[in-house]
Design an enzyme around this catalytic site. Structure first.
Site, mmCIF file in Angstrom:
data_model
loop_
_atom_site.group_PDB
_atom_site.id
_atom_site.type_symbol
_atom_site.label_atom_id
_atom_site.label_comp_id
_atom_site.label_asym_id
_atom_site.label_seq_id
_atom_site.Cartn_x
_atom_site.Cartn_y
_atom_site.Cartn_z
ATOM 1 N N CYS A 84 -2.368 9.203 2.295
ATOM 2 C CA CYS A 84 -1.766 8.434 0.763
ATOM 3 C C CYS A 84 -3.245 9.167 -0.053
ATOM 4 C CB CYS A 84 -1.877 7.396 1.398
ATOM 5 S SG CYS A 84 -3.779 6.260 1.972
ATOM 6 N N GLU B 43 1.241 -0.916 -0.163
ATOM 7 C CA GLU B 43 -0.121 -0.027 -0.169
ATOM 8 C C GLU B 43 0.340 1.398 0.423
ATOM 9 O OE1 GLU B 43 -3.276 -0.325 -0.158
ATOM 10 O OE2 GLU B 43 -3.747 -2.064 0.772
HETATM 11 P P1 NAD Z 1 8.760 5.157 4.438
HETATM 12 O O1 NAD Z 1 8.414 4.570 3.715
HETATM 13 O O2 NAD Z 1 9.435 6.413 5.119
HETATM 14 O O3 NAD Z 1 8.183 4.487 5.792
HETATM 15 C C1 NAD Z 1 7.266 3.547 6.159
HETATM 16 C C2 NAD Z 1 7.037 2.971 6.814
HETATM 17 O O4 NAD Z 1 8.594 1.502 5.913
HETATM 18 C C3 NAD Z 1 8.358 2.885 8.135
HETATM 19 O O5 NAD Z 1 7.690 1.923 9.247
HETATM 20 C C4 NAD Z 1 9.591 2.345 7.092
HETATM 21 O O6 NAD Z 1 10.698 2.041 9.326
HETATM 22 C C5 NAD Z 1 10.367 1.591 6.855
HETATM 23 N N1 NAD Z 1 11.360 1.133 5.892
HETATM 24 C C6 NAD Z 1 11.310 2.631 5.167
HETATM 25 N N2 NAD Z 1 12.242 1.093 4.564
HETATM 26 C C7 NAD Z 1 12.376 -0.010 4.682
HETATM 27 C C8 NAD Z 1 12.480 -1.096 3.672
HETATM 28 N N3 NAD Z 1 13.687 -0.939 2.844
HETATM 29 N N4 NAD Z 1 12.746 -2.335 4.603
HETATM 30 C C9 NAD Z 1 12.089 -2.565 5.004
HETATM 31 N N5 NAD Z 1 11.192 -1.046 5.886
HETATM 32 C C10 NAD Z 1 11.692 0.036 5.429
HETATM 33 O O7 NAD Z 1 6.950 6.179 4.787
HETATM 34 P P2 NAD Z 1 6.547 7.370 5.522
HETATM 35 O O8 NAD Z 1 6.941 8.509 5.256
HETATM 36 O O9 NAD Z 1 5.996 6.717 6.939
HETATM 37 O O10 NAD Z 1 4.680 7.586 5.054
HETATM 38 C C11 NAD Z 1 4.493 8.833 4.066
HETATM 39 C C12 NAD Z 1 4.134 7.053 2.551
HETATM 40 O O11 NAD Z 1 3.538 6.755 2.771
HETATM 41 C C13 NAD Z 1 3.676 8.056 1.563
HETATM 42 O O12 NAD Z 1 3.825 7.597 0.449
HETATM 43 C C14 NAD Z 1 1.847 7.905 1.497
HETATM 44 O O13 NAD Z 1 1.209 7.685 0.667
HETATM 45 C C15 NAD Z 1 2.471 6.036 2.197
HETATM 46 N N6 NAD Z 1 1.131 5.964 2.455
HETATM 47 C C16 NAD Z 1 0.302 4.809 1.718
HETATM 48 C C17 NAD Z 1 -0.787 3.999 2.438
HETATM 49 C C18 NAD Z 1 -1.619 3.120 1.740
HETATM 50 O O14 NAD Z 1 -2.789 2.856 2.127
HETATM 51 N N7 NAD Z 1 -1.359 3.855 -0.170
HETATM 52 C C19 NAD Z 1 -1.266 4.932 3.529
HETATM 53 C C20 NAD Z 1 -0.616 4.810 3.686
HETATM 54 C C21 NAD Z 1 0.560 5.894 3.975
#
Ligand code: NAD
Length: 518
Positions: free
Chosen positions: A306, A272
Site C-alpha cells: 500500500c 486502511e
Molecule cells: P481487495 O479490496 O480486493 O480485498 C481486500 C479484502 O476485502 C479481502 O479480504 C476481500 O475478500 C475483502 N472484500 C472485498 N470486497 C468486500 C466487500 N464488499 N465487503 C467485505 N469485504 C470485502 O484488496 P487486495 O487486492 O486484497 O489488496 C490490495 C489493496 O489493499 C491495495 O489497494 C492496497 O493499497 C490496499 N492495502 C492497503 C493497506 C493500508 O494499510 N492502507 C495495507 C495493505 C493493502
C-alpha cells in the site's frame, strides 16, 4: 494434513513442491488443514506457479454468524481478564511467532509471493507489535481533568468495545491481522478475522498460534477466530450488528462498499485503503541515497505494498540524472522465484494484476509518457502460469488520470517540477493520502513538506522512501485511503470506548455552569 483432490490431479512439479512445502510448514505450526469439500471450495493459488495447490472449505454467511456469536460470548469473559493478564497472552503469541518465524514466512512467500527477506520482515513486524501491545497492557489509561465544582473529580476511563471484525488484504496477509489483533486483545476485545481469499493458509497458521497461547492460559478459543472465505463472508462480517468495530484493509473500492454499511448500522469502522504515494526529489538531495530509497520503495514487493512509491516528482535540474540512475538500477534487478537467494522482485499476485499493469502502461504511453525501463511480462523457468513483470519507470509530461490512480504493481511515474510549491501541489493532487517522502538536504524544504501546507498524507518522511513503516508510530492515511490509524502511538483508542466520569465526594450538589435549580 491429508492429500486433497487438488494434490492428486495433474499438478505441475513446481505446484507439487509448493503444496508439499506449505503442508509441511502448516504441520510444524500444528495446523491440519480441513478436508476439501466434495465440490467447490476455495482454491489456494500460489503466485509462484499461478496454479491452485490446495482446496479448502469456504466459509459463508452462516459460518460468520456462528463465529461472531462465539466471539460475542467470549467477550463477556475476556473483557474482565486483567489487562496485564491479557498482555501475557500476547507476550506468549510473540514467543510462538518467534519460534515459527520461518514457517510463517514460508507460507507468506508461497501465498503472497514475497521474497524471503520481506516475508521474514512481515513476521518480525508481528513480533514487534506484540511487544508494543504487551507494554500497552500495563499502561492503557485515561486522563483526569480539573472539575469546576469543589469536591468533584472529573476523569475518563477506557473500556473494551466488544467484537472487532478484521478484513485483510492479500499483500500483508498476516501483519495487518496482528496490528489489529494484538492491540484489540489487550484492550479486552475479541476478534473475528476474514483474511484475503488469496492467503488462507498463513491466516490459519497465525490464528492457530494465538489459540495455542490462549489455551495455555485457560482462555476460550473464540477470543480469536479466522473465517476462511471470500467476499460473501466479508460482507456478512461487515453487516453484523454485533461487530462493534470493523477494521478493513484493502482497495479503495472495497472501503467505499464497506463504510456505508457499517455507518448505517451505527458501527465503527477503521479503513486502511489504497495509496498513491509520491516522493519529491529536490536539487539538494543526496542522489545516491535517494536512488537507493526510491528503488526499494518502488520495485520492492513487486510494487504490491500500500505504501509502494508510485510517483516521483523531481526538480527539473536533476531529473535526467535521476532517471538515468534509476534506469541503471532497474536494469540489474533480479526477477524470479522469491524463495531463491538474490531475488529482489517476485511475481505479481495473478494474471489480472499483470494485465492491469500492462494496460496502465499503454494508457501512460497514450498520454505522452515514455517507458524508460521495464514494463514487460517476464518468463521464469518452470513457472509458465506465474505472472512476473519487470518493474517500470515511466517519464510523464504531466500527472494524467492513469498516474492519479493506484495500479497495484511496480510502475513508477516520473514528473518534473520547478518550484517547491508546484511539487507540493502535484504531490497532493491525487485522491489518496497514505505515504509520502522528500529527499532534500535543505531544512527549509524538509520542514515545508512536513508542515500543514506540505504533504497531505498520514505518513510524511524525509530522506527515506515511502514504504517500510515501524510499528511504534500510528499507520494510516487520509482522503480515499480511509483515515484509519493502526499499530502504534494512540491507535489503541479506536479499539476502546471512552467513558467520562464525574464523581462528587462533597456534601453539596453544585450544578455545572452555575445553574441554580431550586
Ligand atoms: P481487495 O479490496 O480486493 O480485498 C481486500 C479484502 O476485502 C479481502 O479480504 C476481500 O475478500 C475483502 N472484500 C472485498 N470486497 C468486500 C466487500 N464488499 N465487503 C467485505 N469485504 C470485502 O484488496 P487486495 O487486492 O486484497 O489488496 C490490495 C489493496 O489493499 C491495495 O489497494 C492496497 O493499497 C490496499 N492495502 C492497503 C493497506 C493500508 O494499510 N492502507 C495495507 C495493505 C493493502
Amino acid at each position: 494434513m491429508t492429500s486433497t483432490d487438488t494434490s492428486t490431479t495433474a499438478l505441475s512439479p513446481l505446484s507439487t513442491q509448493l503444496r508439499d512445502a506449505a503442508t509441511a510448514a502448516l504441520g510444524r505450526v500444528g495446523v491440519t488443514a480441513p478436508e476439501p469439500p466434495a465440490a467447490g471450495g476455495l482454491p489456494v493459488v500460489s503466485p509462484l506457479s499461478g496454479e491452485p495447490i490446495l482446496t479448502l472449505p469456504e466459509a459463508g454467511a452462516a459460518d460468520v454468524d456462528a463465529a461472531v456469536a462465539a466471539a460475542a460470548d467470549a467477550f463477556r469473559a475476556w473483557r474482565s481478564v486483567p489487562g496485564p493478564a491479557r498482555g501475557a497472552v500476547i507476550k506468549r503469541l510473540g514467543e510462538l511467532l518467534t519460534e515459527h518465524k520461518a514457517d510463517l514466512a514460508e507460507l507468506v512467500t508461497i501465498e503472497a509471493g514475497k521474497i524471503t527477506s520481506e516475508a521474514l520482515g512481515e513476521v518480525q513486524e508481528m513480533i514487534d507489535v506484540c511487544d508494543l501491545a504487551v507494554g500497552l497492557s500495563r499502561t492503557l489509561g485515561g486522563r483526569t481533568m480539573p472539575s469546576e465544582r469543589p469536591g468533584h473529580r472529573l476523569m475518563e476511563q477506557w473500556h473494551p468495545l466488544g467484537v472487532v471484525g478484521v478484513v485483510s488484504a492479500f499483500n500483508f496477509p498476516v501483519a495487518v491481522w496482528s496490528w489489529n489483533t494484538a492491540i484489540a486483545l489487550v484492550c479486552g476485545d475479541t476478534v473475528v478475522w476474514k483474511p484475503s481469499e488469496k492467503t488462507p493458509l498463513s491466516s490459519l497458521a497465525s490464528n492457530a498460534l494465538l489459540r495455542r497461547a490462549l489455551a495455555e492460559a485457560g482462555h476460550p478459543a473464540a477470543v480469536s477466530t479466522v473465517v476462511v472465505g471470500g467476499r460473501e463472508a466479508g460482507e456478512a462480517l461487515v453487516a453484523d450488528r454485533r461487530v462493534a468495530l470493523l477494521s478493513a484493509t484493502g482497495s479503495e473500492r472495497m472501503g467505499q462498499q464497506v463504510a456505508p454499511v457499517v455507518a448505517a448500522r451505527g458501527g465503527r469502522y477503521l479503513l486502511e485503503l489504497g495509496g498513491n504515494n509520491a516522493a519529491v526529489v529536490a536539487p539538494s538531495a543526496d542522489l545516491d541515497l535517494a536512488v537507493r530509497g526510491i528503488v526499494f520503495a518502488a520495485a520492492g514487493t513487486a510494487g504490491q505494498r500500500c505504501t509502494t512509491l508510485r510517483r516521483l516528482i523531481v526538480h527539473s535540474s536533476v531529473v535526467d540524472d535521476v532517471v538515468a540512475r534509476l534506469q541503471r538500477a532497474y536494469t540489474g534487478l533480479p526477477i524470479g522465484d522469491p524463495r531463491a537467494g538474490g531475488t529482489l522482485v517476485g511475481p505479481l499476485t495473478d494474471a489480472a494484476a499483470r494485465d492491469r499493469m500492462l494496460a496502465a502502461l499503454d494508457e501512460a504511453r497514450a498520454d505522452g509518457g515514455t517507458v524508460v525501463v521495464g514494463g514487460e511480462a517476464v518468463d521464469v523457468d518452470g513457472a509458465p502460469g506465474a505472472s512476473y513483470v519487470s518493474p517500470a519507470v515511466v517519464r510523464m509530461p504531466a500527472q494524467t488520470d492513469v498516474v492519479r490512480r493506484e495500479t497495484f504493481g511496480p510502475v513508477l511515474y516520473v514528473m518534473a517540477y520547478d518550484t517547491l510549491d508546484e511539487a507540493i501541489a502535484m504531490h497532493n493532487d491525487v485522491p489518496q493520502g497514505l505515504s509520502s517522502a522528500i529527499f532534500t538536504m535543505d531544512v527549509r524544504e524538509a520542514e515545508t513538506f512536513l508542515s500543514e501546507g506540505g504533504s497531505d498524507c498520514g505518513i510524511v518522511n524525509v530522506n527515506i522512501g515511502t514504504s517500510g513503516a515501524e510499528i511504534g508510530g500510528a499507520f494510516g492515511g487520509e482522503k480515499s485511503t480511509g483515515g484509519g490509524r493502526e499499530s502504534g502511538s494512540d491507535s489503541w483508542k479506536q479499539y476502546m470506548r471512552r467513558v467520562t466520569n464525574t464523581v462528587n465526594y462533597s456534601t453539596e450538589l453544585p450544578l455545572a455552569q452555575g445553574v441554580n435549580f431550586g
